[in-house]
Write a protein that holds these residues in place. Structure first.
Motif, PDB file in Angstrom:
ATOM      1  N   ALA A   1      24.807  21.685  -1.919  1.00  0.00           N
ATOM      2  CA  ALA A   1      24.959  23.089  -1.520  1.00  0.00           C
ATOM      3  C   ALA A   1      24.965  24.014  -2.729  1.00  0.00           C
ATOM      4  CB  ALA A   1      26.246  23.260  -0.719  1.00  0.00           C
ATOM      5  N   LEU A   2      25.535  23.551  -3.850  1.00  0.00           N
ATOM      6  CA  LEU A   2      25.525  24.353  -5.078  1.00  0.00           C
ATOM      7  C   LEU A   2      24.099  24.529  -5.591  1.00  0.00           C
ATOM      8  CD1 LEU A   2      27.259  25.785  -7.203  1.00  0.00           C
ATOM      9  CD2 LEU A   2      27.381  23.621  -8.448  1.00  0.00           C
ATOM     10  N   ILE A   3      23.301  23.463  -5.549  1.00  0.00           N
ATOM     11  CA  ILE A   3      21.895  23.540  -5.961  1.00  0.00           C
ATOM     12  C   ILE A   3      21.156  24.586  -5.121  1.00  0.00           C
ATOM     13  CG2 ILE A   3      19.690  22.273  -5.891  1.00  0.00           C
ATOM     14  CD1 ILE A   3      21.315  19.759  -6.660  1.00  0.00           C
ATOM     15  N   SER A   4      21.362  24.541  -3.811  1.00  0.00           N
ATOM     16  CA  SER A   4      20.706  25.490  -2.907  1.00  0.00           C
ATOM     17  C   SER A   4      21.106  26.926  -3.212  1.00  0.00           C
ATOM     18  CB  SER A   4      21.057  25.137  -1.461  1.00  0.00           C
ATOM     19  OG  SER A   4      20.551  26.090  -0.569  1.00  0.00           O
ATOM     20  N   ALA A   5      22.407  27.131  -3.470  1.00  0.00           N
ATOM     21  CA  ALA A   5      22.901  28.480  -3.762  1.00  0.00           C
ATOM     22  C   ALA A   5      22.299  29.030  -5.055  1.00  0.00           C
ATOM     23  CB  ALA A   5      24.420  28.461  -3.858  1.00  0.00           C
ATOM     24  N   ILE A   6      22.209  28.201  -6.085  1.00  0.00           N
ATOM     25  CA  ILE A   6      21.663  28.641  -7.378  1.00  0.00           C
ATOM     26  C   ILE A   6      20.175  28.952  -7.261  1.00  0.00           C
ATOM     27  CG2 ILE A   6      21.132  27.874  -9.739  1.00  0.00           C
ATOM     28  CD1 ILE A   6      23.789  26.265  -9.612  1.00  0.00           C
ATOM     29  N   LEU A   7      19.456  28.150  -6.468  1.00  0.00           N
ATOM     30  CA  LEU A   7      18.007  28.322  -6.348  1.00  0.00           C
ATOM     31  C   LEU A   7      17.612  29.516  -5.480  1.00  0.00           C
ATOM     32  CD1 LEU A   7      16.704  24.646  -5.986  1.00  0.00           C
ATOM     33  CD2 LEU A   7      16.425  26.180  -7.942  1.00  0.00           C
ATOM     34  N   ALA A   8      18.521  30.004  -4.627  1.00  0.00           N
ATOM     35  CA  ALA A   8      18.174  31.097  -3.708  1.00  0.00           C
ATOM     36  C   ALA A   8      17.670  32.345  -4.433  1.00  0.00           C
ATOM     37  CB  ALA A   8      19.356  31.414  -2.795  1.00  0.00           C
ATOM     38  N   PRO A   9      18.410  32.921  -5.416  1.00  0.00           N
ATOM     39  CA  PRO A   9      17.885  34.095  -6.121  1.00  0.00           C
ATOM     40  C   PRO A   9      16.694  33.767  -7.009  1.00  0.00           C
ATOM     41  CG  PRO A   9      19.980  33.424  -7.088  1.00  0.00           C
ATOM     42  CD  PRO A   9      19.789  32.603  -5.848  1.00  0.00           C
ATOM     43  N   VAL A  10      16.652  32.535  -7.541  1.00  0.00           N
ATOM     44  CA  VAL A  10      15.514  32.129  -8.380  1.00  0.00           C
ATOM     45  C   VAL A  10      14.236  32.122  -7.543  1.00  0.00           C
ATOM     46  CG1 VAL A  10      14.506  30.246  -9.732  1.00  0.00           C
ATOM     47  CG2 VAL A  10      16.953  30.751  -9.930  1.00  0.00           C
ATOM     48  N   SER A  11      14.305  31.522  -6.366  1.00  0.00           N
ATOM     49  CA  SER A  11      13.128  31.474  -5.502  1.00  0.00           C
ATOM     50  C   SER A  11      12.769  32.863  -4.990  1.00  0.00           C
ATOM     51  CB  SER A  11      13.375  30.521  -4.327  1.00  0.00           C
ATOM     52  OG  SER A  11      14.434  30.977  -3.517  1.00  0.00           O
ATOM     53  N   GLY A  12      13.784  33.724  -4.798  1.00  0.00           N
ATOM     54  CA  GLY A  12      13.510  35.112  -4.404  1.00  0.00           C
ATOM     55  C   GLY A  12      12.736  35.855  -5.479  1.00  0.00           C
ATOM     56  N   SER A  13      13.103  35.633  -6.743  1.00  0.00           N
ATOM     57  CA  SER A  13      12.370  36.254  -7.856  1.00  0.00           C
ATOM     58  C   SER A  13      10.939  35.716  -7.928  1.00  0.00           C
ATOM     59  CB  SER A  13      13.087  35.973  -9.184  1.00  0.00           C
ATOM     60  OG  SER A  13      14.354  36.589  -9.201  1.00  0.00           O
ATOM     61  N   LEU A  14      10.762  34.413  -7.670  1.00  0.00           N
ATOM     62  CA  LEU A  14       9.413  33.833  -7.646  1.00  0.00           C
ATOM     63  C   LEU A  14       8.567  34.473  -6.556  1.00  0.00           C
ATOM     64  CD1 LEU A  14      10.075  30.006  -8.191  1.00  0.00           C
ATOM     65  CD2 LEU A  14       8.837  31.554  -9.733  1.00  0.00           C
ATOM     66  N   LEU A  15       9.178  34.713  -5.409  1.00  0.00           N
ATOM     67  CA  LEU A  15       8.457  35.380  -4.317  1.00  0.00           C
ATOM     68  C   LEU A  15       7.999  36.767  -4.738  1.00  0.00           C
ATOM     69  CD1 LEU A  15       9.195  35.326  -0.574  1.00  0.00           C
ATOM     70  CD2 LEU A  15       9.138  37.547  -1.682  1.00  0.00           C
ATOM     71  N   ASP A  16       8.877  37.516  -5.444  1.00  0.00           N
ATOM     72  CA  ASP A  16       8.499  38.852  -5.933  1.00  0.00           C
ATOM     73  C   ASP A  16       7.324  38.786  -6.899  1.00  0.00           C
ATOM     74  OD1 ASP A  16      10.474  40.185  -4.478  1.00  0.00           O
ATOM     75  OD2 ASP A  16      11.969  39.927  -6.053  1.00  0.00           O
ATOM     76  N   LYS A  17       7.265  37.707  -7.711  1.00  0.00           N
ATOM     77  CA  LYS A  17       6.271  37.627  -8.786  1.00  0.00           C
ATOM     78  C   LYS A  17       4.965  36.966  -8.359  1.00  0.00           C
ATOM     79  CE  LYS A  17       9.821  37.515 -12.406  1.00  0.00           C
ATOM     80  NZ  LYS A  17      10.527  36.663 -13.400  1.00  0.00           N
ATOM     81  N   ILE A  18       5.033  35.857  -7.624  1.00  0.00           N
ATOM     82  CA  ILE A  18       3.807  35.087  -7.331  1.00  0.00           C
ATOM     83  C   ILE A  18       3.488  35.012  -5.843  1.00  0.00           C
ATOM     84  CG2 ILE A  18       4.123  33.672  -9.400  1.00  0.00           C
ATOM     85  CD1 ILE A  18       5.064  31.382  -7.596  1.00  0.00           C
ATOM     86  N   GLY A  19       4.294  35.681  -5.008  1.00  0.00           N
ATOM     87  CA  GLY A  19       4.020  35.655  -3.579  1.00  0.00           C
ATOM     88  C   GLY A  19       4.796  34.568  -2.859  1.00  0.00           C
ATOM     89  N   GLN A  20       4.611  34.520  -1.559  1.00  0.00           N
ATOM     90  CA  GLN A  20       5.453  33.686  -0.696  1.00  0.00           C
ATOM     91  C   GLN A  20       4.976  32.246  -0.577  1.00  0.00           C
ATOM     92  OE1 GLN A  20       4.667  36.159   2.729  1.00  0.00           O
ATOM     93  NE2 GLN A  20       3.438  34.557   3.695  1.00  0.00           N
ATOM     94  N   TYR A  21       3.665  32.009  -0.683  1.00  0.00           N
ATOM     95  CA  TYR A  21       3.100  30.739  -0.246  1.00  0.00           C
ATOM     96  C   TYR A  21       3.629  29.547  -1.038  1.00  0.00           C
ATOM     97  CZ  TYR A  21      -0.323  27.272   1.256  1.00  0.00           C
ATOM     98  OH  TYR A  21      -0.926  26.139   1.762  1.00  0.00           O
TER      99      TYR A  21
END
Length: 445
Positions: free
Chosen positions: A297-317
């Protein structure tokens, strides 16, 4: 991040702390189920209402969030949600019976049902669009931290001070949330322009409740009455709109929402299966069962904003596809080798699953709402949160029923067989989500 006296990040954090408290209390109670079954003389089906009743309360309240947001100020709703949650905590901190415990849980569910969509409403309406993915990630991270802490928090307190102490320490968190919210959320004048669609709301609540009861009681009659109530809700909703159901005509909204809801079912289903399996079959302590859930659960929580930033930069796919593939591999391994996995190998499989969830879960919510025009976002948020909580409650009820049925057939091996069958259902959900996501994006290209 300041908009007309708003302090957006503190406001999100204030609503997030309350949402965090709601998810914390939900996941921390899961490790207490064996103790509650013994103390209150009930079985897995009975005790699962500690979670299911709470999630059902959220699912019933969230549909009116769009109405509440349009007709009351954010500050008023924030104070109300804090107040209801606090009363629920106090009731549960000394509850002598399962009935009173459930009353407190329902009050907490109502408070959380107001706070959750309120947090995402603040993000969607007050944060700049260029950083919305990151802000949605922060919002998801706040609530995702709770499952990381919850089982460990619940297990440690259960073993030391007893299960009622789980509620005592949340009073401090709720008061901190209230202070931050009062400072960062300004008072606004909102004119009430709509009449509350009471009949529509009643039939929706009745339908959702009866469908869940039908699963627990295995009652065809309840299922029929529940579905009939939902049909009446659908008819009344056309005249007195509670939810903007025309959003379901948007196919991309539907497909992305399925992916988000599949993850919700997986998270809530496993949060019931694994702590109970560890205690009842592997005979570990409640604290150890709680600690088991922490790394993933800690891994998931840490990755949530990281993956959100990736979505902003490289898109959703790519971020979502990567997460779906990892999640599918992890759940397939867990299902195929479940009886032979020990405490540590099961934990590693769970951690791998949570890596996939960290890359996909919050992003699925972002892209689902991004398929809607701005004027439909509030209604979309309400629908998504309603479905999220109802699916979570349904997943909990379904896996509890599967395990209870298996244990009735064979007391010795029922827990193992039922747990594996429940994980099998969840594995099918993630495989379908992966197939749908690839199909939708190919058509879009």
């Amino acid at each position: 991040m300041k908009t007309k006296n708003w302090r957006v990040i503190p406001a999100v954090i204030a609503a997030g702390i309350l949402s965090f408290s709601g998810v914390l209390i939900e996941t921390s109670m899961n490790v207490t189920f064996p103790k509650l079954m013994s103390e209150f003389g009930t079985n897995a089906n009975g005790v699962q209402w500690v979670t299911t009743g709470y999630l059902l309360a959220i699912a019933i309240i969230v549909p009116i969030s769009a109405f509440l947001i349009r007709n009351f100020s954010t500050r008023q709703l924030f104070i109300l949600s804090n107040f209801l949650f606090l009363i629920g905590i106090i009731l549960d901190s000394f509850s002598p019976s399962l009935t009173l415990l459930l009353v407190g849980r329902i009050l907490q569910g109502v408070g959380t049902g107001i706070a959750l969509p309120l947090m995402f409403h603040i993000i969607l309406t007050k944060s700049p669009i260029k950083s919305r993915g990151m802000m949605m990630g922060i919002g998801s991270m706040i609530t995702s931290l709770a499952p990381a802490v919850g089982p460990t928090y619940g297990g440690v307190l259960l073993n030391t001070l007893g299960w009622r102490s789980i509620f005592w320490f949340l009073i401090i968190l709720v008061l901190i949330s209230l202070v931050i919210g009062l400072i960062s959320i300004p008072a606004e004048n909102i004119k009430r322009t709509e009449k509350f669609p009471a009949k529509t709301f009643i039939f929706l609540a009745l339908g959702l409740s009866l469908v869940l009861l039908a699963i627990e009681k295995m009652s065809l009659l309840m299922a029929i009455i529940g579905i009939f109530s939902l049909v009446i809700f659908y008819t009344l909703n056309k005249k007195q709109q509670l939810l903007q159901l025309t959003l379901f005509k948007n196919k991309r909204f539907n497909f992305y929402m399925y992916g988000f809801l599949a993850y919700q079912a997986i998270l809530l289903g496993l949060s019931f299966i694994l702590p109970n399996y560890l205690q009842l079959n592997l005979h570990v302590s409640a604290a150890a069962a709680g600690a088991f859930m922490f790394p993933g659960a800690l891994i998931s929580a840490i990755l949530a904003p990281v993956s959100g930033s990736l979505l902003d930069k490289i898109g959703q796919y790519r971020p979502i596809l990567f997460g779906l593939i990892i999640s599918t591999i992890a759940l397939t391994i867990m299902f195929l080798y479940f009886p032979s996995l020990n405490f540590w190998t099961l934990m590693l499989t769970h951690m791998l699953l949570m890596v996939g969830i960290g890359f996909s879960y919050a992003n699925f919510m972002t892209v689902t709402l991004a398929t809607l025009p701005t004027n439909e976002t509030t209604d979309g948020n309400g629908i998504l949160n309603t479905a999220q909580q109802f699916v979570g409650a349904t997943a909990t009820a379904v896996v509890a029923q599967i395990i209870t049925t298996a244990m009735h057939k064979n007391q010795a091996t029922g827990m193992v067989i039922g747990s594996k069958q429940g994980i099998g259902v969840l594995t099918v959900l993630i495989i379908l989500s992966l197939i749908l996501f690839i199909g939708v994006n190919r058509r879009q290209k």
